[in-house]
Structures are given as structure tokens and as C-alpha cells.
Design an enzyme around this catalytic site. Structure first.
Site, PDB file in Angstrom:
ATOM      1  N   TYR A  60      25.560  24.271  65.667  1.00 51.12           N
ATOM      2  CA  TYR A  60      26.167  24.654  64.384  1.00 51.12           C
ATOM      3  C   TYR A  60      25.847  23.651  63.265  1.00 51.12           C
ATOM      4  CZ  TYR A  60      29.156  27.941  67.023  1.00 51.12           C
ATOM      5  OH  TYR A  60      29.642  28.939  67.834  1.00 51.12           O
ATOM      6  N   PRO A 217      36.443  36.863  65.418  1.00 52.97           N
ATOM      7  CA  PRO A 217      37.660  37.666  65.636  1.00 52.97           C
ATOM      8  C   PRO A 217      38.112  38.402  64.376  1.00 52.97           C
ATOM      9  CG  PRO A 217      38.214  35.330  65.481  1.00 52.97           C
ATOM     10  CD  PRO A 217      36.720  35.414  65.555  1.00 52.97           C
ATOM     11  N   LEU A 218      37.757  37.850  63.205  1.00 51.68           N
ATOM     12  CA  LEU A 218      38.130  38.509  61.940  1.00 51.68           C
ATOM     13  C   LEU A 218      36.939  39.294  61.379  1.00 51.68           C
ATOM     14  CD1 LEU A 218      40.135  35.532  60.337  1.00 51.68           C
ATOM     15  CD2 LEU A 218      41.014  37.443  61.704  1.00 51.68           C
ATOM     16  N   GLY A 221      35.540  37.633  58.582  1.00 52.30           N
ATOM     17  CA  GLY A 221      36.504  37.546  57.465  1.00 52.30           C
ATOM     18  C   GLY A 221      36.914  38.896  56.919  1.00 52.30           C
ATOM     19  N   LEU A 222      36.284  39.983  57.398  1.00 50.24           N
ATOM     20  CA  LEU A 222      36.590  41.313  56.847  1.00 50.24           C
ATOM     21  C   LEU A 222      38.057  41.683  57.036  1.00 50.24           C
ATOM     22  CD1 LEU A 222      34.667  43.564  55.576  1.00 50.24           C
ATOM     23  CD2 LEU A 222      35.119  44.804  57.686  1.00 50.24           C
ATOM     24  N   GLY A 225      41.956  40.836  54.758  1.00 48.44           N
ATOM     25  CA  GLY A 225      42.626  41.605  53.709  1.00 48.44           C
ATOM     26  C   GLY A 225      42.080  41.333  52.312  1.00 48.44           C
ATOM     27  N   LYS A 226      41.044  40.476  52.211  1.00 46.76           N
ATOM     28  CA  LYS A 226      40.560  40.121  50.858  1.00 46.76           C
ATOM     29  C   LYS A 226      39.379  40.980  50.411  1.00 46.76           C
ATOM     30  CE  LYS A 226      37.744  36.145  52.367  1.00 46.76           C
ATOM     31  NZ  LYS A 226      37.635  34.688  52.371  1.00 46.76           N
TER      32      LYS A 226
HETATM   33  N1  LIG Z   1      29.717  31.864  71.185  1.00 48.70           N
HETATM   34  C1  LIG Z   1      29.005  32.373  70.202  1.00 48.70           C
HETATM   35  O1  LIG Z   1      27.863  32.843  70.389  1.00 48.70           O
HETATM   36  C2  LIG Z   1      29.608  32.377  68.829  1.00 48.70           C
HETATM   37  C3  LIG Z   1      29.004  33.103  67.767  1.00 48.70           C
HETATM   38  C4  LIG Z   1      29.627  33.078  66.525  1.00 48.70           C
HETATM   39  C5  LIG Z   1      30.814  32.368  66.356  1.00 48.70           C
HETATM   40  N2  LIG Z   1      31.359  31.655  67.392  1.00 48.70           N
HETATM   41  C6  LIG Z   1      32.633  30.900  67.263  1.00 48.70           C
HETATM   42  O2  LIG Z   1      33.631  31.762  66.771  1.00 48.70           O
HETATM   43  C7  LIG Z   1      34.258  31.156  65.651  1.00 48.70           C
HETATM   44  C8  LIG Z   1      34.824  32.207  64.733  1.00 48.70           C
HETATM   45  O3  LIG Z   1      33.794  32.974  64.139  1.00 48.70           O
HETATM   46  P1  LIG Z   1      33.541  32.923  62.588  1.00 48.70           P
HETATM   47  O4  LIG Z   1      34.287  31.776  62.014  1.00 48.70           O
HETATM   48  O5  LIG Z   1      32.074  32.940  62.397  1.00 48.70           O
HETATM   49  O6  LIG Z   1      34.079  34.347  62.088  1.00 48.70           O
HETATM   50  P2  LIG Z   1      35.566  34.903  61.813  1.00 48.70           P
HETATM   51  O7  LIG Z   1      36.562  34.048  62.472  1.00 48.70           O
HETATM   52  O8  LIG Z   1      35.549  36.345  62.130  1.00 48.70           O
HETATM   53  O9  LIG Z   1      35.669  34.758  60.227  1.00 48.70           O
HETATM   54  C9  LIG Z   1      35.961  33.511  59.685  1.00 48.70           C
HETATM   55  C10 LIG Z   1      35.757  33.545  58.183  1.00 48.70           C
HETATM   56  O10 LIG Z   1      36.732  34.374  57.556  1.00 48.70           O
HETATM   57  C11 LIG Z   1      37.178  33.745  56.350  1.00 48.70           C
HETATM   58  N3  LIG Z   1      38.612  33.439  56.552  1.00 48.70           N
HETATM   59  C12 LIG Z   1      39.206  32.934  57.688  1.00 48.70           C
HETATM   60  N4  LIG Z   1      40.538  32.840  57.515  1.00 48.70           N
HETATM   61  C13 LIG Z   1      40.802  33.283  56.273  1.00 48.70           C
HETATM   62  C14 LIG Z   1      42.000  33.426  55.525  1.00 48.70           C
HETATM   63  N5  LIG Z   1      43.195  33.101  56.030  1.00 48.70           N
HETATM   64  N6  LIG Z   1      41.920  33.921  54.269  1.00 48.70           N
HETATM   65  C15 LIG Z   1      40.723  34.271  53.738  1.00 48.70           C
HETATM   66  N7  LIG Z   1      39.554  34.162  54.389  1.00 48.70           N
HETATM   67  C16 LIG Z   1      39.582  33.665  55.656  1.00 48.70           C
HETATM   68  C17 LIG Z   1      36.348  32.484  56.175  1.00 48.70           C
HETATM   69  O11 LIG Z   1      35.119  32.787  55.517  1.00 48.70           O
HETATM   70  P3  LIG Z   1      34.887  32.831  53.945  1.00 48.70           P
HETATM   71  O12 LIG Z   1      35.772  31.785  53.310  1.00 48.70           O
HETATM   72  O13 LIG Z   1      33.425  32.568  53.813  1.00 48.70           O
HETATM   73  O14 LIG Z   1      35.269  34.231  53.533  1.00 48.70           O
HETATM   74  C18 LIG Z   1      35.973  32.171  57.617  1.00 48.70           C
HETATM   75  O15 LIG Z   1      34.802  31.399  57.736  1.00 48.70           O
HETATM   76  C19 LIG Z   1      33.145  30.291  65.063  1.00 48.70           C
HETATM   77  O16 LIG Z   1      33.604  29.328  64.162  1.00 48.70           O
HETATM   78  C20 LIG Z   1      32.548  29.719  66.312  1.00 48.70           C
HETATM   79  O17 LIG Z   1      33.318  28.645  66.776  1.00 48.70           O
HETATM   80  C21 LIG Z   1      30.772  31.673  68.603  1.00 48.70           C
END
Ligand SMILES: NC(=O)c1ccc[n+]([C@@H]2O[C@H](COP(=O)([O-])OP(=O)(O)OC[C@H]3O[C@@H](n4cnc5c(N)ncnc54)[C@H](OP(=O)(O)O)[C@@H]3O)[C@@H](O)[C@H]2O)c1
Length: 323
Positions: A60, A217-218, A221-222, A225-226
């Protein structure tokens, strides 16, 4: 401190917060967490909120290893209070040394773990995860090497990521057969809109009692709710780099979901955390955050609403599983 629950991760003594912190934003170009200052702010807010599980990977960051490097500095003096998870097995382009494409091998894992320990400025990793299957190296060799690292105290528990159902079963039985410590967790993509794991992965995870850590999981970020079908904040990952997720999203269903949340007076973020944490085997929601207020909002969201069985059935009807 926010009211967060804690659960054991799979068949182990490792206790983690049900709201974790995904750390793939640390060192990501164009985000507030690209820098040390931004990383320090999010990690500090997470620890203050009671988040204990931090999930990163050697790959990362805008340069490979940068997330771990920034975290190592941010966690100085705080390391003992958190559960640190990292991963090996993606292409580090030589940063860990040559790998010849066999990143589950005895030789490569030794290089990878030393690189992660050095960047993270720690003597041990709590959860060391195989980031993706190695199609060449026998899983027995990977397990034997990880077994040695546990014995040496360099890692405490092992997990895997992106394995299929049969690969999870193979790893389980290989560990049993040879008397190696078993993988305690699986990490695969999972959200209301990404449900492939329902077919083979989650049945295997639940059959063997593993902890499940959903990634994205989100849905990037979709589900915070934003966003609407028209767009969302310009500085978000979706608008700046993954607009296709917005354009291809099933907005009729997402709007039905928003109406469902409005009827109950609950935010989409809280409903989404509640749905995730109600899935069998799911231990911790490791959503990422680019700002301190996001991780605080996530920590609060997780305990903001307790759905009834009827609520969960309604969500399942809006977002049916493919299985
Ligand atoms: N094992 C694997 O192959 C693999 C692959 C991908 C990810 N991962 C792991 O999974 C974790 C989670 O995935 P992800 O972070 O990519 O996606 P995610 O959790 O689905 O989305 C996170 C994004 O949503 C937005 N967000 C989060 N909380 C918020 C809130 N309360 N209010 C407004 N916006 C919010 C932020 O982005 P913005 O501010 O840009 O909108 C944040 O970066 C990663 O950090 C990583 O550790 C693992």
C-alpha cells in the site's frame, strides 16, 4: 472513546474492535493521508475512539511500502495498544528483494517479513496475511514458514486474503495434517454490492470458524451516504479516481435503501455497518478513512442502530445475494 464492541478473530485469542481501520489510504497520492501529518491525524483519532485493529499491506502507498513506513512512525509509543495486521504476497517490484513470482515461498516470506517489520518499526506483527494465493508454491511450504515465524515471535497469528473456497479448505486441512498453526482469518471483498463471497468463501469461512474481514466494505465509500446518482464530493476517491463505480451503481436499489434508512431515522452509514456486523463470521469492518472525522463517524455508526430480523430481511430483499 466511542462505544465500540470487541470480538475474537476466528479460532484464536486475538481480540479486535468490530470497527477496524483499513490503511490503504496512507501514502495514497491526492488524499489528505498522503503525508505523515495526515496519517498521524487519522491514526490518532482511531486510537482515541477505541479502534484497535489496523489493517495494512506491504504494497500500500503511492510507493510500495509507504503505508507501512508512515504507520511505523505514527504508531511510535502506541504500538502496544493496537492490533497490527499487514500482508505479503503482492508484487513489490523488488522492494523486498527479488521474488521470481513465488511470493508464498520460504525464501521470499523471510524477505517480506523483515521488510514489513523494519518499515513498521516493530518487533512483531499481530496478524500476518497472505495477500493473494501463490499459484506455484505448495501451501504446505507457506504454512511451515509462517509456523517458524510464529515460533520466533516475529508474527503472532496468520490470515489469508483473496483465497477461493477450495483454497481455504486446502489450507485448513494442510495445517491439520502437518500440525501447523491454522489461518485464523480470511479477507475478501464484501459489501452490499459485492457478494461473490456468499457462494463459496463465506460457507468455507463459517465451516472452519475463521474470522472474516471484508474489504471495500463501504464499496469504496459509496455506502457512506455522501453520493447520489448525480455525484458526490470532488475530493472523494470515487469522484477523483473511480467514477465508474458511481456510474455503474444500481441507483434504483440504492435509493430504495436510502428510503428504508430514512423511514427508520438511521444514516446509511449506520445501516451499512449494522448489516455487515450481522453477517455470520464477520468480525470487523475494516473501512478506510482519509480524514479523522471519518473514522470517528464509522466508530459511532457501528453501534448507532440495532436492526431487527425483519430489517435485515428487507435489506436482503433490496440487495439480494447471488448465492
Ligand atoms: N485484501 C485485499 O486484497 C484488499 C483490497 C482492497 C482493500 N483492502 C483493505 O480493505 C480496507 C478497506 O477498503 P477501502 O478503504 O479501500 O474501501 P472502503 O472501506 O469501502 O471505503 C473507504 C473510503 O470511504 C470513504 N469514507 C470512509 N468512511 C467515511 C465516512 N464516515 N464518511 C465519508 N466518507 C467515508 C473514504 O474515502 P474518500 O474520503 O476518498 O471518499 C474511505 O477511504 C483497505 O483500507 C485495506 O486495508 C484489502
Amino acid at each position: 472513546m466511542v462505544n465500540i464492541d470487541y470480538r475474537t478473530l476466528g479460532p484464536s485469542g486475538l481480540v479486535v474492535s468490530t470497527v477496524g481501520l483499513g490503511c490503504n489510504n496512507f501514502g495514497r497520492a491526492g488524499t489528505a493521508t498522503e503525508t505523515q501529518e495526515g496519517t498521524d491525524a487519522v491514526i490518532g483519532a482511531a486510537i482515541d475512539a477505541g479502534v484497535t485493529l489496523f489493517d495494512t499491506a506491504d504494497i500500500y502507498g503511492k510507493e510500495r511500502g509507504l503505508s507501512e513506513t508512515l504507520m511505523g512512525k505514527a504508531l511510535e509509543g502506541k504500538r502496544d495498544t493496537i492490533v497490527l495486521a499487514t500482508k505479503f504476497g503482492m508484487d513489490m517490484a523488488g522492494v523486498n528483494g527479488p521474488d521470481w513470482g513465488v511470493r508464498g515461498s520460504r525464501r521470499y516470506i523471510r524477505l517480506a517479513v523483515e521488510g514489513s517489520l523494519r518499515r513498521l518499526r516493530t518487533d512483531w506483527i499481530d496478524l500476518y496475511q497472505l495477500h493473494q494465493p501463490d499459484p506455484v508454491t505448495p501451501i504446505e511450504e507457506t504454512l511451515e514458514t509462517l509456523d517458524d515465524l510464529i515460533a520466533e515471535g516475529k508474527i503472532r497469528y496468520i490470515g489469508h486474503s483473496n483465497l477461493s473456497g477450495w483454497q481455504i479448505a486446502e489450507a485448513e486441512f494442510t495445517a491439520q495434517l502437518h500440525g501447523h498453526p491454522k489461518f485464523i482469518s480470511a479477507q475478501n471483498e464484501y459489501s452490499l454490492l459485492a457478494r461473490d463471497a456468499d457462494r463459496e468463501v463465506l460457507p468455507a469461512v463459517n465451516r472452519y470458524g475463521l474470522g472474516f474481514l471484508p474489504y471495500f466494505p463501504l464499496y469504496n465509500g459509496l455506502f457512506t451516504g455522501k453520493f447520489s446518482r448525480e455525484g458526490g464530493p470532488a475530493d472523494s476517491r470515487i469522484m477523483s479516481a473511480r467514477r465508474y463505480l458511481l456510474d455503474s451503481a444500481p441507483w434504483d436499489r440504492i435509493e430504495r435503501y436510502q428510503a428504508f434508512c430514512d423511514e427508520r431515522g438511521v444514516s446509511m452509514l449506520a445501516a451499512t455497518f449494522a448489516w455487515l456486523l450481522a453477517q455470520p463470521g464477520l468480525t470487523s469492518v475494516i473501512a478506510g478513512a482519509t480524514k479523522p472525522e471519518q473514522i470517528v463517524a464509522n466508530a459511532e455508526a457501528a453501534s448507532a442502530w440495532t436492526p431487527t430480523a425483519g430489517d435485515l430481511a428487507e435489506i436482503a430483499a433490496i440487495f439480494p445475494s447471488p448465492s
